[in-house]
Enzyme design. Sequence first.
Site, PDB file in Angstrom:
ATOM      1  N   ASP A  79       0.948  -1.181  -0.029  1.00  0.00           N
ATOM      2  CA  ASP A  79      -0.092   0.134   0.079  1.00  0.00           C
ATOM      3  C   ASP A  79       0.997   0.987   0.105  1.00  0.00           C
ATOM      4  OD1 ASP A  79      -0.836   0.572   3.443  1.00  0.00           O
ATOM      5  OD2 ASP A  79       1.019  -0.316   2.377  1.00  0.00           O
TER       6      ASP A  79
ATOM      7  N   ASN B 193      -2.388   2.757   3.366  1.00  0.00           N
ATOM      8  CA  ASN B 193      -1.840   4.072   3.728  1.00  0.00           C
ATOM      9  C   ASN B 193      -2.738   5.281   2.993  1.00  0.00           C
ATOM     10  OD1 ASN B 193       0.328   3.381   5.632  1.00  0.00           O
ATOM     11  ND2 ASN B 193       1.262   2.851   3.723  1.00  0.00           N
TER      12      ASN B 193
ATOM     13  N   THR C 170       2.732  -6.076   2.751  1.00  0.00           N
ATOM     14  CA  THR C 170       3.122  -5.066   3.622  1.00  0.00           C
ATOM     15  C   THR C 170       2.220  -3.874   3.803  1.00  0.00           C
ATOM     16  OG1 THR C 170       4.013  -3.729   1.707  1.00  0.00           O
ATOM     17  CG2 THR C 170       5.603  -5.341   2.776  1.00  0.00           C
TER      18      THR C 170
ATOM     19  N   ASP D 182       6.803   1.006   2.244  1.00  0.00           N
ATOM     20  CA  ASP D 182       6.540  -0.113   1.042  1.00  0.00           C
ATOM     21  C   ASP D 182       7.647   0.197  -0.201  1.00  0.00           C
ATOM     22  OD1 ASP D 182       3.781   1.087   2.368  1.00  0.00           O
ATOM     23  OD2 ASP D 182       3.433  -1.010   1.595  1.00  0.00           O
TER      24      ASP D 182
ATOM     25  N   PHE E 257      -1.611  -0.781  12.156  1.00  0.00           N
ATOM     26  CA  PHE E 257      -2.471  -0.201  11.105  1.00  0.00           C
ATOM     27  C   PHE E 257      -2.958  -1.356  10.097  1.00  0.00           C
ATOM     28  CE2 PHE E 257      -4.064   2.814   8.105  1.00  0.00           C
ATOM     29  CZ  PHE E 257      -3.850   2.377   7.033  1.00  0.00           C
ATOM     30  N   ASN E 258      -2.076  -2.069   9.667  1.00  0.00           N
ATOM     31  CA  ASN E 258      -2.337  -3.120   8.280  1.00  0.00           C
ATOM     32  C   ASN E 258      -3.437  -4.016   8.783  1.00  0.00           C
ATOM     33  OD1 ASN E 258      -0.461  -2.064   6.723  1.00  0.00           O
ATOM     34  ND2 ASN E 258       1.127  -3.359   7.191  1.00  0.00           N
TER      35      ASN E 258
ATOM     36  N   HIS F 262       9.196  -0.199   8.566  1.00  0.00           N
ATOM     37  CA  HIS F 262       8.402  -1.655   9.217  1.00  0.00           C
ATOM     38  C   HIS F 262       8.669  -2.474   7.905  1.00  0.00           C
ATOM     39  CE1 HIS F 262       6.431   1.139  12.088  1.00  0.00           C
ATOM     40  NE2 HIS F 262       6.122   1.691  11.148  1.00  0.00           N
ATOM     41  N   ASP F 263       8.072  -2.204   6.895  1.00  0.00           N
ATOM     42  CA  ASP F 263       7.849  -3.066   5.366  1.00  0.00           C
ATOM     43  C   ASP F 263       9.310  -4.005   5.004  1.00  0.00           C
ATOM     44  OD1 ASP F 263       5.251  -1.105   4.006  1.00  0.00           O
ATOM     45  OD2 ASP F 263       5.221  -2.382   5.792  1.00  0.00           O
TER      46      ASP F 263
ATOM     47  N   GLN G  13       6.394  11.118  11.714  1.00  0.00           N
ATOM     48  CA  GLN G  13       6.102   9.869  12.706  1.00  0.00           C
ATOM     49  C   GLN G  13       6.243  10.219  14.272  1.00  0.00           C
ATOM     50  OE1 GLN G  13       5.548   6.651  12.681  1.00  0.00           O
ATOM     51  NE2 GLN G  13       5.929   5.969  10.326  1.00  0.00           N
TER      52      GLN G  13
HETATM   53  O1  RIB Z   1       1.885   0.045  10.963  1.00  0.00           O
HETATM   54  C1  RIB Z   1       3.114   0.183   9.916  1.00  0.00           C
HETATM   55  C2  RIB Z   1       2.104  -0.339   8.642  1.00  0.00           C
HETATM   56  O2  RIB Z   1       1.418   0.360   8.173  1.00  0.00           O
HETATM   57  C3  RIB Z   1       3.296  -0.199   7.340  1.00  0.00           C
HETATM   58  O3  RIB Z   1       3.214  -1.276   6.279  1.00  0.00           O
HETATM   59  C4  RIB Z   1       3.147   1.052   6.927  1.00  0.00           C
HETATM   60  O4  RIB Z   1       3.404   1.341   5.370  1.00  0.00           O
HETATM   61  C5  RIB Z   1       1.512   1.045   7.069  1.00  0.00           C
HETATM   62  O5  RIB Z   1       0.926   0.513   5.953  1.00  0.00           O
HETATM   63 CA    CA Z   2       2.681  -0.703   4.122  1.00  0.00          CA
END
Ligand code: RIB
Ligand code: CA
Length: 309
Positions: free
Chosen positions: A11, A40, A124, A16, A165-166, A238-239, A227
């Site tokens: 996303d 996102n 991701t 990503d 979030f994901n 993260h990804d 952030q």
């Molecule tokens: O929480 C982090 C995730 O949420 C990552 O994949 C970031 O790209 C968002 O999608």
């Molecule tokens: Ca992501």
Amino acid sequence: MNKVKMILDCDTGHDDAIALMLACGNLDIELLGVTCVAGNAGLQHTVPNTLHVVQHLNLPVKVYAGCDRPIVKEQVVADDVHGKSGLDGPVFEPLTISAEQEHAVNFIVRTIMESDGDVVLVPTGPLTNIAMAMRMEPRIVKKIRHISLMGGSLDLGNTTPAAEFNIYVDPEAADIVFRSGVEMNMMGLNLTNRVLATPQIIARMRNIGNKAGNLFADIMSFTLHSQAVNGLSAGPVHDVTAVAYLVAPQLFRMQQMHVEIDISHGPCYGRTVCDIYDRFHLPKNVNVGMDTDLEGFWNLVEQALRNLD
Ligand code: RIB
Ligand code: CA
């Protein structure tokens, strides 16, 4: 070593984009395609964002548009962290390439069904495309080699106190995937919040002196400040950990445990409930990322960027 055959489902999204660059720059990966999902930002952003990175770096990979909303829940985006476009910060040339006509879910199903059972999925973003593929063609479940995902957390969330979030964007999709029985590893916030693109890391990648290093720096400079909403002093990539694990598992300390998704509609909706002490005595379905060797991780990322334009 045989190359890891993978599909990146993303996303895009700042991190990503870096995950895509690692997947294309690492010599041990064969990237079969990139599928996009709403996360996102809406799909009307995540697809062009992905195409911009592919076009800017002339990456040899096709992009497929997937699901534009979660299976059940109302859509949630992360514009507080990623900006309105989902990839605010870098400036790209006008797009001259486009996504394939084939829907991402159809591409995932077709690729896995035509494979020898050696395809790894790397989600991701929200798990909508992956879950829809499993429901559309249940036979893929036994043919998916492995899933390496970024999502969830051993402990606290970043979108609610409990949910990452994901997973929070599409908890029902995550429930389908986590219950599927596919061998999987989960890189959650407990690990990924420590993998920060600090000003020193950004300068290190820009000093590579190529387009990929400069794009890394342009992208991650934006999240240096955005952030703060998560109490972080820099942007976590993260990804990227979900890709790195596939080619350098020795950089990560992992722990196998039972993980299930809270899909009740209370304050923990979308939580990855991680049974680290095996209280439920249930099958240990997920290998959870616990720690990483940061020096080795950044060396892996730098080498991949050097291998690109
Ligand atoms: O929480 C982090 C995730 O949420 C990552 O994949 C970031 O790209 C968002 O999608
Ligand atoms: Ca992501």
